[in-house]
Scaffold this active site. Sequence first.
Site, PDB file in Angstrom:
ATOM      1  N   GLY A  15       0.770  -1.230   0.000  1.00 48.79           N
ATOM      2  CA  GLY A  15       0.000   0.000   0.000  1.00 48.79           C
ATOM      3  C   GLY A  15       0.801   1.279   0.000  1.00 48.79           C
ATOM      4  O   GLY A  15       0.245   2.359  -0.216  1.00 48.79           O
ATOM      5  N   ARG A  16       2.110   1.189   0.231  1.00 46.61           N
ATOM      6  CA  ARG A  16       2.919   2.403   0.273  1.00 46.61           C
ATOM      7  C   ARG A  16       4.392   2.051   0.115  1.00 46.61           C
ATOM      8  O   ARG A  16       4.785   0.883   0.166  1.00 46.61           O
ATOM      9  CB  ARG A  16       2.715   3.128   1.606  1.00 46.61           C
ATOM     10  CG  ARG A  16       3.134   2.314   2.821  1.00 46.61           C
ATOM     11  CD  ARG A  16       2.917   3.082   4.102  1.00 46.61           C
ATOM     12  NE  ARG A  16       3.226   2.261   5.277  1.00 46.61           N
ATOM     13  CZ  ARG A  16       3.152   2.708   6.532  1.00 46.61           C
ATOM     14  NH1 ARG A  16       2.774   3.957   6.762  1.00 46.61           N
ATOM     15  NH2 ARG A  16       3.449   1.911   7.537  1.00 46.61           N
ATOM     16  N   ASP A  63      -4.124  -9.373   7.565  1.00 48.73           N
ATOM     17  CA  ASP A  63      -2.954  -9.424   8.434  1.00 48.73           C
ATOM     18  C   ASP A  63      -2.169 -10.691   8.129  1.00 48.73           C
ATOM     19  O   ASP A  63      -2.643 -11.798   8.384  1.00 48.73           O
ATOM     20  CB  ASP A  63      -3.430  -9.416   9.894  1.00 48.73           C
ATOM     21  CG  ASP A  63      -2.286  -9.448  10.905  1.00 48.73           C
ATOM     22  OD1 ASP A  63      -1.108  -9.549  10.495  1.00 48.73           O
ATOM     23  OD2 ASP A  63      -2.591  -9.375  12.111  1.00 48.73           O
ATOM     24  N   TYR A 160      15.081  -7.076  14.132  1.00 45.23           N
ATOM     25  CA  TYR A 160      14.717  -6.933  12.721  1.00 45.23           C
ATOM     26  C   TYR A 160      15.705  -7.705  11.856  1.00 45.23           C
ATOM     27  O   TYR A 160      15.315  -8.511  10.994  1.00 45.23           O
ATOM     28  CB  TYR A 160      14.711  -5.451  12.352  1.00 45.23           C
ATOM     29  CG  TYR A 160      14.474  -5.171  10.881  1.00 45.23           C
ATOM     30  CD1 TYR A 160      13.210  -5.271  10.330  1.00 45.23           C
ATOM     31  CD2 TYR A 160      15.533  -4.779  10.058  1.00 45.23           C
ATOM     32  CE1 TYR A 160      12.988  -5.013   8.985  1.00 45.23           C
ATOM     33  CE2 TYR A 160      15.319  -4.511   8.714  1.00 45.23           C
ATOM     34  CZ  TYR A 160      14.053  -4.625   8.187  1.00 45.23           C
ATOM     35  OH  TYR A 160      13.837  -4.363   6.856  1.00 45.23           O
ATOM     36  N   LYS A 164      15.023 -11.169   9.557  1.00 45.50           N
ATOM     37  CA  LYS A 164      15.331 -11.201   8.125  1.00 45.50           C
ATOM     38  C   LYS A 164      16.335 -12.307   7.818  1.00 45.50           C
ATOM     39  O   LYS A 164      16.224 -12.983   6.781  1.00 45.50           O
ATOM     40  CB  LYS A 164      15.877  -9.848   7.670  1.00 45.50           C
ATOM     41  CG  LYS A 164      14.848  -8.725   7.646  1.00 45.50           C
ATOM     42  CD  LYS A 164      13.768  -8.949   6.613  1.00 45.50           C
ATOM     43  CE  LYS A 164      12.937  -7.704   6.382  1.00 45.50           C
ATOM     44  NZ  LYS A 164      11.822  -7.938   5.433  1.00 45.50           N
TER      45      LYS A 164
END
Length: 253
Positions: A15-16, A63, A160, A164
């Site tokens: 969405g962005r 989600d 994070y 990943k």
Amino acid sequence: MFDLTGRTALVTGGGRGVGAGIVRALAGQGAAVAVNDLDTGRATSAAEEVSAAGARAVAAPFDITDAAAVTQGVATAADALGAPFDILVNNAGVPAGMGTVPFRDMDPEEWRPFVDLNLYGSLHCIRAVVDPMVEHGHGRIVQISSGAARTGLAFGVSLYGASKSAIEGFVRHLSQELAPTGVTVNSLALGMLSNVVPDGATDAAVAGLVRSVPVGRLGEPADVGAAVVYLVSDEASWITGQTIGLDGGATTR
């Protein structure tokens, strides 16, 4: 080359930012795209933008950390586009409200969102689309990762980076399981992008970021979109199990 006409793609976190750049790039090459986002408004807006440009797109707000929601959302989006997905781009990867916090200052409850999103969220989406890909003898899975997965950093992104790293490891193994089936699985490890520069950053701070990139500029969502288009194309059928650094030369390995 890189014609995606007749292909159907799902982009998470579309969405962005980078996700929207990927959506635009895939749609521009002829793919029909389902735009996933946790925020319904963002998903709808991005889908409407590419539809207005003449592409086929639908909003797919769900989600990805909720396995049941993924199963239902993928089925609904595929029905709306009239075909199962043969392209999946797992782009969603930044938990809501993520900040930079040293590991020693984190409460253990703060660990879970990173693992839920970057590992389990990606696994849920892959599991929801992979069987039809195998049955049809064609599929492309692209995992958006980060240089933080392979390079230790001192500014508070340990969980994070660890999450990943975990999904990159899974991608390598899955690629070998699926290699004979016509389904490829690769990762793009992103470097410093313009859309993640904090609001209010000084000119000096931005200049410092730019100096860290050998090519002399920050990356743009369109750069990521172009790389994704290549990896999901027929021309990239001999590339699988790879993590490709997309970072302006910041890492070489």
